[in-house]
Design an enzyme around this catalytic site. Structure first.
Site, short mmCIF file in Angstrom:
data_model
loop_
_atom_site.label_atom_id
_atom_site.label_comp_id
_atom_site.label_asym_id
_atom_site.label_seq_id
_atom_site.Cartn_x
_atom_site.Cartn_y
_atom_site.Cartn_z
N LYS A 1 0.85 -1.21 0.00
CA LYS A 1 0.00 0.00 0.00
C LYS A 1 0.88 1.25 0.00
O LYS A 1 0.72 2.14 -0.83
CB LYS A 1 -0.90 0.02 1.22
CG LYS A 1 -1.40 1.41 1.65
CD LYS A 1 -2.22 1.32 2.87
CE LYS A 1 -2.30 2.45 3.83
NZ LYS A 1 -1.52 3.54 4.03
N ASN A 2 1.85 1.32 0.92
CA ASN A 2 2.58 2.58 1.08
C ASN A 2 3.58 2.83 -0.02
O ASN A 2 4.02 3.96 -0.22
CB ASN A 2 3.24 2.64 2.47
CG ASN A 2 2.17 2.80 3.56
OD1 ASN A 2 1.03 3.17 3.25
ND2 ASN A 2 2.51 2.51 4.78
N CYS B 1 -5.19 8.23 8.62
CA CYS B 1 -5.46 7.78 9.98
C CYS B 1 -5.18 8.87 11.01
O CYS B 1 -4.19 9.59 10.92
CB CYS B 1 -4.58 6.57 10.28
SG CYS B 1 -5.05 5.17 9.26
N ARG C 1 0.33 14.94 12.80
CA ARG C 1 0.80 14.69 11.42
C ARG C 1 1.00 15.98 10.62
O ARG C 1 0.37 16.22 9.61
CB ARG C 1 -0.13 13.72 10.70
CG ARG C 1 -0.32 12.42 11.48
CD ARG C 1 -1.12 11.39 10.74
NE ARG C 1 -0.29 10.67 9.77
CZ ARG C 1 -0.75 9.64 9.03
NH1 ARG C 1 -2.01 9.29 9.10
NH2 ARG C 1 0.05 9.02 8.18
N PRO C 2 1.89 16.86 11.09
CA PRO C 2 2.14 18.11 10.36
C PRO C 2 2.84 17.84 9.02
O PRO C 2 3.30 16.72 8.77
CB PRO C 2 3.08 18.86 11.32
CG PRO C 2 3.72 17.82 12.14
CD PRO C 2 2.72 16.71 12.27
N GLN D 1 7.82 19.70 7.14
CA GLN D 1 9.04 19.24 6.47
C GLN D 1 8.84 19.11 4.96
O GLN D 1 9.77 19.35 4.19
CB GLN D 1 9.50 17.90 7.06
CG GLN D 1 9.80 17.95 8.55
CD GLN D 1 10.94 18.90 8.88
OE1 GLN D 1 12.05 18.76 8.37
NE2 GLN D 1 10.65 19.89 9.71
N ASP E 1 3.68 0.87 12.16
CA ASP E 1 2.44 0.30 11.59
C ASP E 1 2.17 -1.11 12.10
O ASP E 1 1.05 -1.60 11.98
CB ASP E 1 2.53 0.27 10.06
CG ASP E 1 2.53 1.67 9.48
OD1 ASP E 1 2.82 1.81 8.27
OD2 ASP E 1 2.29 2.62 10.24
N ILE F 1 6.78 7.26 17.31
CA ILE F 1 6.60 7.98 16.05
C ILE F 1 5.36 8.87 16.06
O ILE F 1 5.41 10.03 15.65
CB ILE F 1 6.50 6.99 14.85
CG1 ILE F 1 7.69 6.01 14.85
CG2 ILE F 1 6.37 7.75 13.54
CD1 ILE F 1 9.03 6.64 14.53
N ARG G 1 -8.78 0.05 3.60
CA ARG G 1 -7.89 1.04 3.00
C ARG G 1 -6.50 0.45 2.77
O ARG G 1 -5.78 0.88 1.88
CB ARG G 1 -7.78 2.27 3.92
CG ARG G 1 -9.01 3.14 3.92
CD ARG G 1 -8.68 4.50 4.44
NE ARG G 1 -7.36 4.84 3.98
CZ ARG G 1 -6.42 5.39 4.76
NH1 ARG G 1 -6.68 5.64 6.02
NH2 ARG G 1 -5.22 5.67 4.30
C1 EPZ Z 1 3.85 7.16 6.44
O1 EPZ Z 1 3.11 8.20 7.05
C2 EPZ Z 1 2.89 6.00 6.29
N1 EPZ Z 1 1.79 6.39 5.43
C3 EPZ Z 1 2.35 5.59 7.66
O2 EPZ Z 1 1.56 4.43 7.48
C4 EPZ Z 1 3.53 5.22 8.56
O3 EPZ Z 1 3.05 4.96 9.85
C5 EPZ Z 1 4.55 6.37 8.60
O4 EPZ Z 1 4.93 6.74 7.27
C6 EPZ Z 1 5.80 5.99 9.37
O5 EPZ Z 1 6.39 4.87 8.77
C7 EPZ Z 1 1.97 6.33 4.09
O6 EPZ Z 1 3.04 5.96 3.62
C8 EPZ Z 1 0.82 6.74 3.24
P1 EPZ Z 1 6.05 10.38 8.57
P2 EPZ Z 1 3.73 9.70 7.08
O7 EPZ Z 1 6.04 11.64 7.76
O8 EPZ Z 1 4.50 9.92 5.86
C9 EPZ Z 1 6.40 13.77 11.88
C10 EPZ Z 1 -0.32 3.08 7.61
O9 EPZ Z 1 -0.89 2.57 8.58
N2 EPZ Z 1 6.39 14.74 10.76
O10 EPZ Z 1 7.19 9.43 8.43
O11 EPZ Z 1 2.63 10.62 7.44
C11 EPZ Z 1 5.08 13.07 12.04
O12 EPZ Z 1 4.20 13.84 12.81
C12 EPZ Z 1 0.13 4.51 7.70
O13 EPZ Z 1 -0.07 2.52 6.52
C13 EPZ Z 1 6.62 16.08 11.02
O14 EPZ Z 1 6.81 16.47 12.18
O15 EPZ Z 1 4.71 9.57 8.33
C14 EPZ Z 1 5.46 11.80 12.74
O16 EPZ Z 1 5.59 12.07 14.12
C15 EPZ Z 1 -0.22 5.18 9.01
N3 EPZ Z 1 6.61 16.97 9.99
C16 EPZ Z 1 6.84 11.50 12.17
O17 EPZ Z 1 7.31 12.71 11.57
C17 EPZ Z 1 6.40 16.58 8.70
O18 EPZ Z 1 6.42 17.43 7.80
C18 EPZ Z 1 6.83 10.43 11.08
O19 EPZ Z 1 5.87 10.80 10.10
C19 EPZ Z 1 6.17 15.20 8.45
C20 EPZ Z 1 6.18 14.30 9.49
#
Ligand code: EPZ
Length: 420
Positions: free
Chosen positions: A23-24, A118, A123-124, A127, A306, A328, A398
């Site tokens: 999926k991802n 989710c 989830r800002p 970055q 996850d 995370i 999903r």
């Molecule tokens: C991806 O989410 C995945 N989703 C998530 O899977 C997964 O849990 C996550 O990566 C971590 O592996 C998809 O790929 C569609 P991150 P993402 O940006 O990209 C912070 C599932 O169940 N952050 O790596 O949103 C954020 O708040 C889903 O399949 C910032 O602070 O995750 C978090 O604490 C759920 N600023 C950490 O980084 C930003 O601009 C990691 O988030 C971006 C992120």
């Protein structure tokens, strides 16, 4: 039509099952087809709601998309003239914001609404915006909309303050056709980052270092078509491994990549589960008597966030006390409140849960709050005595393709029924 899932627990899962495409990775590779100057074909896509949403989104931009579930998706981006997607489409999945990077890379202008996905924390996307700005784009967030625009995308250096999968993917998408070289420091290293880099390179992009924390992208002005098969789903593989252990079964999972599963495999072995692997299959056997273990989620190759939710469901019947730390996301333990209704003994404090193993869970009505929480409730239902009713099972659709079919083929008593 509202539905609920019904599971009568206690059947050990036994037999062989094939995992679907990731999926991802799919939700990153599909938007990347907009960067191509020729048609592309993607194979091994999971037929899940997030993929279907992206088909609609690409079509809304004017791309010609042929999608044959379980077979292939062909995208001809040449007629696409759109630069923005609707609020409703943006809300259908978290990964809708990858259209920003893809449109920025394709035509220097992208516009999406804040994404859905989710509810596991704030989830800002700061970055992502920092990355686009480093490539010379003007970004604006107003009225729930995110806009990124530039007359000429220039390669630049991006140092992420936090390791972000989404931010890394979005910058890779924008940088693939920028003028000059982009270097991403503190990049995410998940398998789907490498898969996206491999797809981009199959179109003639120049991406190096994916899978390490420094990724170098030398922008190309023309990207040719390609046919590409996405990697198997690391999280579905892990969920099936956990379900096999939870039901004291014996399951072989085919079509997976065992090296992607090492953090989970190590934890299952620590619990006393038998895990053996070959090139593209993993066998999970257990007679029960699982030892409690501690889990601390980390970025790849650490224990995946996850898989924290389905794994913590398994720990509710392990012998002893387990500590689960979710590093995370801020709110990714809600599923344990639901599993407590089934008899689990859990104490939650912020991002930490202390799970005292109990001999048995008992079926109860429970509600999904997000995708992987749904997976956790399925694992709990499979090992509980009696019937578990899972409400809002659409969350599960999903990210898991035909989860009931796969589990039923392994002997689970699981079905879905409409409710008024
Ligand atoms: C991806 O989410 C995945 N989703 C998530 O899977 C997964 O849990 C996550 O990566 C971590 O592996 C998809 O790929 C569609 P991150 P993402 O940006 O990209 C912070 C599932 O169940 N952050 O790596 O949103 C954020 O708040 C889903 O399949 C910032 O602070 O995750 C978090 O604490 C759920 N600023 C950490 O980084 C930003 O601009 C990691 O988030 C971006 C992120």
């Amino acid at each position: 039509m509202k539905e609920r899932m019904l599971i009568t627990g206690g059947n050990p899962l036994e037999g062989e099952v094939r995992v679907s495409g990731g999926k991802n990775t799919a939700v990153a590779v599909i938007p990347a087809t907009l960067l191509s100057d020729e048609p592309c074909t993607i194979e091994n896509l999971p037929d899940i709601e997030d993929v279907r949403a992206l088909v609609d989104i690409l079509r809304s931009l004017g791309a010609r998309v042929t999608y044959v579930p379980g077979e292939f998706m062909t995208v001809d981006p040449r007629p696409a003239a759109g630069t923005g997607i609707s609020y409703r489409d943006s809300q259908r999945l978290r990964a809708s914001y990858y259209l920003l990077g893809a449109l920025l890379g394709r035509c220097g202008h992208g516009e999406v609404f804040f994404p859905g996905g989710c509810e596991i924390g704030s989830r800002p996307i700061d970055q992502h915006l920092k990355g686009f700005a480093a490539l010379g784009a003007e970004t604006e967030t107003q009225g729930g909309r995110i806009t990124a625009r530039t007359d000429s995308l220039q390669g630049g250096d991006v140092f992420f303050d936090v390791v972000t999968v989404g931010g890394t993917i979005n910058v890779m998408l924008a940088a693939a056709k920028a003028h000059g070289t982009t270097i991403i420091y503190n990049a995410a290293k998940e398998p789907h980052i490498v898969d996206l880099a491999n797809f981009l390179n199959s179109m003639g992009a120049k991406v190096k270092g994916a899978g390490t924390d420094v990724i170098r992208i030398r922008g190309q002005q023309y990207l040719h078509g390609a046919t590409y098969a996405v990697i198997p789903d690391q999280i579905e593989t892990g969920t099936l491994m956990i379900a096999a252990a939870a039901t004291r079964g014996d399951v072989v999972i085919h079509g997976c990549i065992p090296t992607h599963m090492e953090a989970l495999t190590a934890k299952l072995l620590e619990m006393g589960v038998k895990v053996t692997d070959s090139d593209d299959a993993i066998r999970v056997r257990t007679l029960g008597g699982h030892r409690a273990v501690n889990i601390k989620t980390q970025v790849y190759p650490g224990f995946p966030t996850d898989l924290q939710q389905p794994m913590s469901a398994l720990l509710t019947t392990a012998r002893g006390s387990s500590i689960v730390q979710e590093t995370i996301f801020e709110q990714r333990l809600k599923h344990l409140d639901e599993i407590a209704r089934m008899g689990a003994n859990v104490r939650i404090a912020g991002r930490m849960a202390i799970i005292e193993g109990v001999p048995q869970l008992y079926g109860a009505p429970v509600t999904c709050t997000d995708l992987r929480a749904g997976a956790a409730l399925v694992v709990a239902g499979l090992m509980a005595k009696g019937v578990t009713e899972i409400y809002n099972p659409e969350y599960i659709d999903r990210g898991y393709e035909q989860i009931e079919l796969k589990l039923r083929s392994l002997g689970a008593d699981i079905r879905r029924e409409a409710i008024e």
